[in-house]
Motif scaffolding. Structure first.
Motif, PDB file in Angstrom:
ATOM      1  N   VAL A   1      -5.573  11.293   2.423  1.00 29.58           N
ATOM      2  CA  VAL A   1      -6.186  10.132   2.752  1.00 29.58           C
ATOM      3  C   VAL A   1      -7.934  11.066   2.211  1.00 29.58           C
ATOM      4  O   VAL A   1      -8.516  10.295   1.455  1.00 29.58           O
ATOM      5  CB  VAL A   1      -6.678   9.692   4.066  1.00 29.58           C
TER       6      VAL A   1
ATOM      7  N   VAL B   1      -3.038   7.821  -3.595  1.00 26.88           N
ATOM      8  CA  VAL B   1      -3.090   5.607  -2.964  1.00 26.88           C
ATOM      9  C   VAL B   1      -1.770   5.638  -3.043  1.00 26.88           C
ATOM     10  O   VAL B   1      -1.346   5.468  -1.755  1.00 26.88           O
ATOM     11  CB  VAL B   1      -4.090   4.662  -3.471  1.00 26.88           C
TER      12      VAL B   1
ATOM     13  N   LEU C   1      -0.161   7.097  -0.614  1.00 20.87           N
ATOM     14  CA  LEU C   1       0.013   7.168   1.368  1.00 20.87           C
ATOM     15  C   LEU C   1       1.788   5.394   1.549  1.00 20.87           C
ATOM     16  O   LEU C   1       0.661   4.454   1.885  1.00 20.87           O
ATOM     17  CB  LEU C   1      -1.291   6.534   1.550  1.00 20.87           C
TER      18      LEU C   1
ATOM     19  N   TYR D   1       2.808   4.188   4.872  1.00 26.55           N
ATOM     20  CA  TYR D   1       2.139   3.596   5.428  1.00 26.55           C
ATOM     21  C   TYR D   1       1.742   2.116   5.421  1.00 26.55           C
ATOM     22  O   TYR D   1       1.499   1.763   6.174  1.00 26.55           O
ATOM     23  CB  TYR D   1       0.406   4.198   5.456  1.00 26.55           C
ATOM     24  N   GLY D   2       0.605   1.590   3.824  1.00 25.80           N
ATOM     25  CA  GLY D   2       0.337   0.584   3.697  1.00 25.80           C
ATOM     26  C   GLY D   2       1.643  -0.546   3.894  1.00 25.80           C
ATOM     27  O   GLY D   2       0.936  -1.872   3.985  1.00 25.80           O
TER      28      GLY D   2
ATOM     29  N   PHE E   1     -10.438   7.552   9.595  1.00 22.53           N
ATOM     30  CA  PHE E   1      -9.552   5.858   8.539  1.00 22.53           C
ATOM     31  C   PHE E   1      -8.080   5.816   8.404  1.00 22.53           C
ATOM     32  O   PHE E   1      -7.452   6.695   9.747  1.00 22.53           O
ATOM     33  CB  PHE E   1      -9.118   7.077   7.172  1.00 22.53           C
TER      34      PHE E   1
ATOM     35  N   ILE F   1      -5.038   3.417   7.580  1.00 18.87           N
ATOM     36  CA  ILE F   1      -4.769   3.085   7.185  1.00 18.87           C
ATOM     37  C   ILE F   1      -3.309   1.805   7.176  1.00 18.87           C
ATOM     38  O   ILE F   1      -1.801   2.243   7.392  1.00 18.87           O
ATOM     39  CB  ILE F   1      -3.455   4.051   5.884  1.00 18.87           C
TER      40      ILE F   1
ATOM     41  N   SER G   1      -5.726  -2.497   4.233  1.00 21.06           N
ATOM     42  CA  SER G   1      -7.211  -1.924   3.418  1.00 21.06           C
ATOM     43  C   SER G   1      -5.948  -0.761   1.875  1.00 21.06           C
ATOM     44  O   SER G   1      -6.698  -0.555   1.420  1.00 21.06           O
ATOM     45  CB  SER G   1      -6.918  -0.513   4.896  1.00 21.06           C
ATOM     46  N   TRP G   2      -4.597  -1.089   2.235  1.00 15.79           N
ATOM     47  CA  TRP G   2      -4.189  -0.208   1.446  1.00 15.79           C
ATOM     48  C   TRP G   2      -4.164  -0.899   0.298  1.00 15.79           C
ATOM     49  O   TRP G   2      -4.123  -0.309  -0.177  1.00 15.79           O
ATOM     50  CB  TRP G   2      -2.528  -0.141   2.233  1.00 15.79           C
TER      51      TRP G   2
ATOM     52  N   ALA H   1      -7.435  -0.502  -1.059  1.00 13.62           N
ATOM     53  CA  ALA H   1      -7.105   0.668  -1.735  1.00 13.62           C
ATOM     54  C   ALA H   1      -5.936   1.197  -3.206  1.00 13.62           C
ATOM     55  O   ALA H   1      -7.028   1.101  -4.024  1.00 13.62           O
ATOM     56  CB  ALA H   1      -6.481   2.041  -1.203  1.00 13.62           C
TER      57      ALA H   1
ATOM     58  N   LEU I   1     -10.995   2.212   3.806  1.00 13.34           N
ATOM     59  CA  LEU I   1     -10.190   3.061   4.416  1.00 13.34           C
ATOM     60  C   LEU I   1     -10.534   3.845   5.661  1.00 13.34           C
ATOM     61  O   LEU I   1     -10.033   3.778   6.692  1.00 13.34           O
ATOM     62  CB  LEU I   1      -9.277   4.169   3.672  1.00 13.34           C
TER      63      LEU I   1
END
Lengths: 138, 113, 778, 493, 89
Positions: free
Chosen positions: C4, C45, C48, C51-52, C74, C76, C80-81, C84, C127
């Motif tokens: 992150v 990104v 991640l 999580y997103g 942060f 996520i 937010s993902w 991003a 984020l």
């Protein structure tokens, strides 16, 4: 234009005035007087000389640099204070003692006198610097 | 006595005020000197009026002295006032030389090149 | 998680290193450095994505300043993902595009540094899990946007646009800070997850609406909602990649993001719908209307963006699942097609030298590839089936239509949504057909042709996305579902399909397209829209009036008080002393003002006082300066006598000597000063001065008497009298105080005097030196 | 041996000045000594701070006379912070002055005067005696009078004429105030006065409040609060930039410090007083910045900003809560660094373009991007944009206001911040943007920039380590709000 | 007896100072004013001496001495100014 009376009087009186100022300086700790008063006294007397004669003459008689005199005065005053610091007392600590001197008898010597001399020098230097600067500036 | 002193202080301040409201630097300087003297007088009044002998120790019992502290303060204040006043006077004179004017007002574009 | 931090700070680090790298690889190739940074971020990104797109959000916290609820946290989740992803993905494309777009003598390094700086801030914004950190990144985006808009700062328009953008958006930004601080103080936290837990408490709180309003001011100003929309069209002075990146696909959506973020916290109450949905609606219609009136391609796109943002915000304002879903989908789609349209306009501008729609026409012959891209973008924007814009607009229609069920007055939403869409359709057609159809334009500043592949790549990719999502919408399902779940805090499981039956939304679309075609084909109707400005007083005009006038007004205001006349300054000070002290004295006026033995004095003292007062008044009264000085000398003597009466021999001596020196000084100065020109003062001035003087004099007198009546009973002075001889060895207590008890004062005093001496010396001497210089120069 | 640490910040510049006076002809020695002296003070202050943290408030009896009879030097946490700032600023200014001050000024005692100014400032921060405070003020002011008119340029003389007159006038009121306080309480030691004020009967208390108002006006003049500030924008911009920066960075803060000290120690927490302070603070915040907006003279603009920024600091005092005072101290720290670096920036801009008017500048960023970046950071920091120190200064004040439910002041802070941004953007777009191919005088910007780097760097530290710094200032604020600590330390109860 | 005498003298001196002020005020020429200033100085001197007798202290004699030897310097300066020569050459 030069006034004859003023000339003669000044010549005589200047010594008395300066000695009187020293006298004021020395007795300041116990009677009215002290470095500042003495300094002003001395300055006024020298101003009288300035008034009587011209700047060049005064310079010839008294080749003193007033800024240096101020520096010296500050040096005395501060140096006295620093002396205490070196010996482990707080800044500007004064001390005094009585001494037995043959013929004269008991006299008191105080470090405050050194400080007062510093004050004296600074006052004389500053006052005269101010007045002579204006006089010269014309 | 204190009434007299207070009135004198009032007059010093009043006259000083009147002078500093003038347009010429010279008068303002005079006014400020008067102000300084008012301050000195005010401080010494605060030490009490007519309380005793001058503060020079006579080493005798039972003598009351006037307040020495205020006197020392005023001495310092006088000296400082003297220093600042003399500097101010010279400044007035130099400012006159620079601008050919004794006015205290700033000129329009004094600071903008 | 390390990645992150990586995602957020890589762009910053790369931006900071730009000047260094530029020295090594040369200015021409610094663009690659930007691309690398963007790619690294994008990779981060992607890593991640689990999580997103999954169910479990990632929440990491680094403590920073807990007192102010500041944690570098942060969070996520789907929302937010998604952002991003868009930011870093489009960031890569924009960096690539800009590599070809820029040309000399623009300073390349600065551009890419700003761009990366922006990208990092934007990533941080979306984020972060903390409202205040979000605001910090928010303001960073403002700063970077300011710098980017003013990139071509030698043009007046660029500076104007940059200043406008930073001023307008920071109004909202500051309001947001205020709101965030109040929110943090009442809830004790600024973390979104915590705030969501306290949603009920916040909605019950008395300050609910002020907080909401303050935060929304931020969101509205950033997302260019009416009446803050004015900055966005002027921001188009930035280089086109910047417009595409900041001012259409990412930064302006920060407001939408914020509203989505705080959706679960605030959306329970009616104020939410009233405030947000209606502002969105107004903006949407107004934006589309303005877009239709413009001839500059970029201005059209700018207003179009305003309008589309209004659309999204309106949908969020409905505070239901469908609205959230529609918004999430539209954010993606809009980023793709609007970013692409901007890049296309950039190409047109780059290759033809103009963006004026009235000068351009028939470009399809010379720029066929560009024409294809523009076609896709315009049709997506118009909301035509088979392009992604249609799908999300359909969803928004559906959501708007559903509002009728909530309250009947809310029928305005579907109705005006259709109105706005008709206008949108019309200007979208204008963009494409005016520019690419018709006769081939002549007298263009440059000879148009298709750009190099590098410039086509980025818009091409976005166009591909636009079409693919438009035809196969299920690709976007996971993104949209995850984001919707994050906005509503409820699990979301939707399917996206092109066809969902003859729903009201479809009919709304049909109406839109039908009326739109009519409107576009009937020149007369268009004329009507073009000719009449609706209000004489537009927000823009207000800004333009306000900007210089605040300076003029301030100048006037200050000029009134700052007269450069010192007597007024003295009067302010005196007035303040008299008013403040006098007020206290009157307020507590029950104490004794008159000391006893007030006027007890000897006769000679009365007489002396009289002389003193006479001398004092003389200083003011005398005409001649010398007489004034003489009078001053007398005042000094009288003071000296007073000191004697008050038993102060040292003071008397000092006063006397100082008096003499002062008189000499005054005389010296008079000598050098010119003769006074008698300044005639009007009677009113004299009366005013006398009144002020009398008032202050009386005030000081009263004050002194009052204080004297409450004078101390014991003072430290007694200690000096008791100990001066024994401990300090002097009988003159005043002198002992000066050189022993309070030596430091005396040291200070001689320093003052020394400085005065040196100062006078320098003043006079330097003056002399100046004069000599002046003389010699003449 | 007794612990002399507390007195070093006064002694070092004094000794340096005297040595410099003796080396009146040798400017090299003078220059080196200036830097050395500032650096030594900095070191001494750090040790002093550690000492105060570990052993409590440090009390030093000048001339070895016990309080309340002699003059007492008191170093508490607030004083340490202020000393640190003055040392830091003077270090940066000395570095800048090495290349900036012309030979003529050097010859006529620029450096000794600067050191004496520093001594006065440090003395004012340290002294625990109200009359000595006056004396230290006068040392500082006298040096500033001289430095202001130093060079004898015509416009300097005019500007300083007002400056000297106003300050002399205010000093007289200071003397009035001291006299009246002595009249009522019979003592001059601030801690002793605090005790006397606490024990005074209600009637006398009213009188004391009136006297405290007089002192407030005096400090208000020195620190340039509305409506007492009008002399300042004409005066501060005149001298060489290193001096102007010192004035703006530290001298205004002496007034703020004195207000803080007076209304926390001697006359704490009277409701009327606090209301007055808050109103004056808000007026300063807004009117000052409006004044700045109206200007196009770079330095005048910055000078007006000081008025506004001082309002923020004083507002923190007016809140009279730990957080408010902490915010005030934090803001003081931030502002002294940022404002002095902005002044130094203005000096460079002036040298580059030969002008003070931002309208006649332009395009600086094209030739000097690094220096421009420094200015931008400082400007945005002053405007309170995150993530710079100014933002956190305002944030603390906002939190303090929100905790006390003083929402009007919250609004004022935000509006003030916005207008500040407005004027900073104005400078930036006029002076730094514009013209693609600007023509400048040949200036070695690199050699001027070190002072700015130090200051801006320190302000960034302030921003990044906001929590530890806040904890430190909070400790100082709590110490201020508990005057018994100070009193007990001084009077050895 | 001497006390009363001294008080009367003090009153007279004060009165004369006040009268001198009128001379300063009325002028008519500047030299008159300068003379008035000088006279006031002498009066103050006398005042202090008498006051010292009343108070029975000799602490003020320094002041008397200083006035006696120094007060004329101011007068000299003013006189030189009046003569329109340089005050300090």
């Amino acid at each position: 234009m030069i006034s004859l009376i003023l000339h003669r009087v000044t010549r005589v009186i200047i010594h008395i005035l300066l000695i009187f100022s020293i006298f004021l300086l020395l007795k300041g700790h116990n009677e009215p007087g002290g470095g500042f008063i003495a300094g002003l006294m001395a300055s006024v007397s020298i101003v009288l000389v300035y008034l009587t004669y011209d700047i060049e003459t005064v310079k010839r008689f008294m080749p003193i640099s007033y800024p240096a005199m101020i520096a010296l005065g500050l040096f005395f005053a501060t140096g006295m204070g620093l002396g205490g610091v070196v010996l482990g007392y707080p800044f500007l600590t004064q001390t005094f003692d009585y001494f037995q001197i043959p013929l004269v008898g008991e006299i008191e010597l105080a470090t405050a006198l050194i400080f007062d001399i510093g004050v004296f020098l600074t006052v004389v230097g500053a006052t005269l610097l101010i007045i002579s600067s204006i006089g010269e500036g014309s | 006595m204190i009434g007299l002193l207070a009135i004198i202080i009032g007059f010093l301040v009043g006259t000083g005020t009147y002078l500093i409201l003038k347009k010429t630097a010279f008068k303002v300087a005079l006014g400020l000197v008067l102000y300084g003297q008012a301050a000195n007088l005010l401080i010494i009044t605060m030490g009490g009026v007519k309380l005793g002998e001058p503060p020079i120790i006579l080493r005798e019992a039972g003598i009351s002295y006037s307040d020495p502290l205020v006197q020392a303060l005023i001495l310092t204040a006088i000296v400082i006032g003297f220093g600042v006043t003399s500097y101010l006077l010279v400044l007035v004179y130099r400012a006159y030389q620079a601008h050919d004017s004794d006015s205290v007002d700033l000129f329009e574009e004094v600071d903008d090149k | 998680m390390f990645s992150v931090l990586w995602v957020v700070f890589i762009p910053f680090i790369f931006a900071a290193l730009t000047p260094l790298i530029q020295k090594f690889i040369g200015e021409d190739r610094i663009g690659l450095w930007g691309v690398i940074a963007a790619l690294l971020s994008f990779g981060g990104v992607l890593s991640l994505a689990g999580y997103g797109l999954g169910d479990e959000p990632l929440y990491v916290i680094y403590e920073w300043a807990p007192t102010f609820g500041l944690t570098l946290g942060f969070y996520i989740d789907g929302l937010s993902w998604l952002f991003a992803f868009l930011i870093s993905g489009i960031g890569v494309l924009i960096n690539l595009y800009a590599y070809w777009y820029l040309h000399k003598p623009d300073p390349f390094g600065r551009f890419f540094a700003y761009l990366l700086f922006f990208m990092g801030s934007m990533l941080g914004l979306v984020l972060s899990s903390n409202l205040i950190i979000l605001i910090i990144f928010w303001e960073l985006t403002t700063i970077s946007s300011f710098l980017l808009i003013g990139y071509w700062s030698h043009t007046e328009r660029a500076r104007y646009g940059a200043v406008k953008s930073i001023l307008v958006t920071s109004v909202g930004g500051l309001a947001m800070i205020g709101g965030a601080v109040i929110l943090t103080v009442i809830t004790g936290t600024a973390e979104f997850p915590e705030l969501i837990k306290k949603a009920a408490f916040i909605q019950e709180h008395a300050l609910f609406f002020p907080i909401l309003l303050l935060l929304m001011l931020g969101a509205f100003s950033k997302s260019a909602q009416s009446p803050f929309h004015i900055w966005l069209p002027d921001a188009m002075e930035a280089p086109t990649p910047v417009s595409a990146f900041l001012h259409s696909s990412t930064m302006v959506k920060a407001g939408v993001f914020l509203i989505a973020r705080v959706h679960p916290i605030f959306s329970g109450r009616e104020e939410w719908i009233l405030l947000i949905a209606s502002i969105g609606l107004i903006t949407m219609v107004l934006g589309a209307y303005y877009a239709l009136r413009k001839v500059d391609l970029k201005a059209i796109l700018a207003y179009s963006t305003v309008s589309q943002l209004g659309l999204m915000i309106m949908a969020l304002g409905f505070a239901d699942v469908l609205g959230a879903k529609a918004t999430a989908f539209h954010i993606m789609n809009h980023a793709a097609f609007k970013g692409m349209l901007f890049l296309v306009v950039g190409i047109i501008d780059h290759e033809t030298g103009t963006r004026d729609i009235s000068r351009l026409s028939g470009l399809r012959f010379t720029m066929p590839k560009t024409a294809v891209l523009a076609f896709i973008g315009a049709f997506a924007s118009a909301g035509i089936p088979l392009f992604n814009g249609f799908l999300s607009k359909e969803l928004i229609f559906e959501a708007a239509y559903d509002q009728i069920g909530v309250a009947s007055w809310m029928a305005v939403f579907p109705v005006f949504a259709v109105v706005g869409s008709i206008l949108t359709f019309t200007y979208s057609m204008k963009i494409f057909f005016r520019v690419f159809y018709g006769e081939e334009a002549k007298e263009l500043p440059k000879h148009p042709h298709d750009p190099p592949f590098g410039m086509l790549f980025s818009p091409g990719l976005l166009a591909a996305v636009t079409v693919i999502v438009g035809i196969l919408p299920f690709i976007a399902e996971r993104f949209v579902n995850a984001a919707t779940a994050a906005i509503t805090q409820q699990p979301a499981d939707f399917y996206l399909t092109i066809w969902h039956g003859f729903t009201p939304a479809l009919w709304m679309s049909v109406v839109t397209v039908a009326i739109g075609i009519v409107l576009y084909s009937r020149k007369a109707l268009l004329e009507v829209l073009h000719s009449k400005p609706p209000f004489g007083l537009t927000v823009n005009a207000m800004y333009d009036w306000w900007y210089p006038n605040i300076m003029l007004g301030a100048e006037k205001l200050i000029g009134v008080f700052q007269s450069q006349k010192i007597r007024f300054y003295f009067m302010y000070i005196l007035g303040m002393v008299v008013v403040l002290c006098g007020w206290v004295l009157i307020r507590d006026g029950h104490f004794r003002f008159i000391p006893h033995d007030l006027m007890h004095a000897e006769t000679y003292e009365y007489l002396g006082a009289l002389a003193f007062i006479l001398a004092t008044i003389g200083v003011a009264l005398f005409r001649s300066r010398l007489a004034k000085v003489i009078s001053l000398g007398v005042v000094g003597y009288m003071l000296c006598a007073t000191f004697i009466v008050l038993r102060a021999p040292d003071l008397a001596l000092t006063q006397l000597l100082v008096d003499i020196v002062t008189v000499i000084l005054f005389v010296l100065v008079i000598y050098f000063l010119p003769q006074l020109k008698e300044v005639k003062e009007s009677l009113s001035v004299k009366i005013r001065d006398l009144a002020v003087a009398g008032l202050t004099g009386a005030f000081v007198t009263v004050f002194v008497l009052a204080v004297y009546a409450h004078r101390h009973t014991t003072s430290v002075a007694e200690y000096f009298l008791d100990n001066a001889y024994e401990l300090a060895g002097g009988t003159n207590v005043v002198n002992v105080i000066l050189v022993d008890f309070r030596t430091f004062d005396t040291l200070g005093e001689i320093i003052v005097l020394a400085i005065a001496g040196l100062g006078v010396y320098a003043l006079v001497r330097m003056g002399v030196a100046h004069k000599k210089k002046k003389d010699s120069s003449i | 041996m007794i612990n002399n640490l507390a007195v070093y910040p006064i002694l070092i510049p004094l000794v340096a000045a005297i040595i410099q006076l003796f080396f009146a002809k040798n400017t090299f020695v003078q220059r080196v000594l200036s830097v050395v002296s500032s650096a030594l003070i900095l070191i001494a202050v750090v040790f002093l701070y550690i000492d105060v943290r570990t052993n409590g408030i440090q009390v030093y009896w000048m001339s070895d006379w016990v309080a309340p009879f002699g003059i007492t030097i008191v170093a508490d946490l607030l004083a340490c912070f202020m000393l640190f700032l003055s040392a830091l600023a003077s270090l940066a200014m000395s570095a800048y002055a090495m290349v900036d001050i012309d030979a003529n000024r050097e010859k006529y005692f620029h450096f000794p005067l600067f050191q004496l100014l520093l001594m006065g400032i440090n003395g004012a921060f340290l002294t625990g005696d109200i009359f000595n405070l006056f004396v230290m003020y006068e040392v500082m002011l006298m040096a500033s009078y001289v430095l202001l008119a130093h060079g004898s340029e015509a416009r300097q003389l005019r500007g300083s004429l007002h400056y000297v007159m106003i300050n002399l006038f205010a000093s007289t009121f200071f003397l009035f105030g001291i006299g009246l306080i002595y009249g009522i309480t019979g003592t001059l030691n601030m801690a002793d006065i605090a005790v006397a004020v606490q024990n005074a009967d209600p009637d006398t208390q009213g009188l004391l409040t009136a006297v405290s108002m007089m002192l407030f006006v005096v400090f208000g003049v020195k620190t340039a609060l509305v409506p007492l500030f009008f002399w300042m924008p004409d005066a501060y911009p005149q001298p060489p930039v290193a001096t102007a920066a010192m004035f703006a960075a530290i001298m205004t803060k002496v007034g703020v410090y004195s207000i803080t000290r007076t209304f926390t120690l001697m006359f704490p927490g009277d409701e009327f007083t606090l209301t007055v302070i808050k109103i004056v603070a808000v007026a300063s915040m807004l009117i000052g910045v409006l004044g700045a907006i109206a200007q196009t003279n770079f330095r005048r603009l910055l000078a007006f900003h000081s008025v506004s920024q001082v309002g923020f600091m004083v507002l923190g005092v007016g809140f009279f809560s730990p957080m408010g005072l902490a915010g005030s101290i934090y803001f003081v720290m931030h502002h002294s660094m940022i404002k002095s670096s902005l002044f130094l920036c203005s000096g460079i801009a002036e040298r580059l373009t030969g002008n003070r008017d931002i309208k006649k500048m332009g395009g600086i960023i094209e030739k000097h991007p690094f220096y421009s970046a420094l200015f931008l950071i400082a400007a945005f920091s002053l405007a309170g944009l995150p993530p710079f120190s100014g933002f956190f200064g305002k944030l603390i004040l906002l939190f303090a206001g929100a905790e006390l439910n003083e929402y009007i002041f919250l609004a004022a802070i935000l509006v003030g911040g916005f207008l500040t941004l407005f004027s900073m953007v104005k400078i930036w777009q006029m002076a730094y943007w514009g013209k693609r191919e600007p023509e400048f005088n040949k200036v070695k910007v690199g050699s001027f920039i070190w002072g700015i780097i130090i200051l801006v760097g320190m302000s960034m530290v302030l921003a990044i380590f906001v929590q530890p710094v806040y904890d430190m200032v909070l400790e100082a604020a709590e110490q201020l709000l508990d005057p018994s600590q100070y009193i007990n330390a001084v009077l050895r109860k | 007896m001497i006390e009363y005498l001294a008080l009367i003298i003090l009153i007279i001196i004060s009165l004369s100072i006040a009268l001198c002020m009128i001379r300063v005020y009325k002028g008519p020429s500047t030299p008159d004013r300068v003379m008035a200033l000088d006279t006031i100085a002498v009066n103050v001197l006398a005042f202090i001496v008498i006051l010292s007798i009343v108070l029975g202290t000799e602490m003020f004699f320094d002041a008397v001495l200083v006035i006696a030897v120094i007060a004329f310097v101011g007068t000299v300066a003013i006189s030189k100014y009046l003569m329109k020569g340089d005050i300090i050459e």
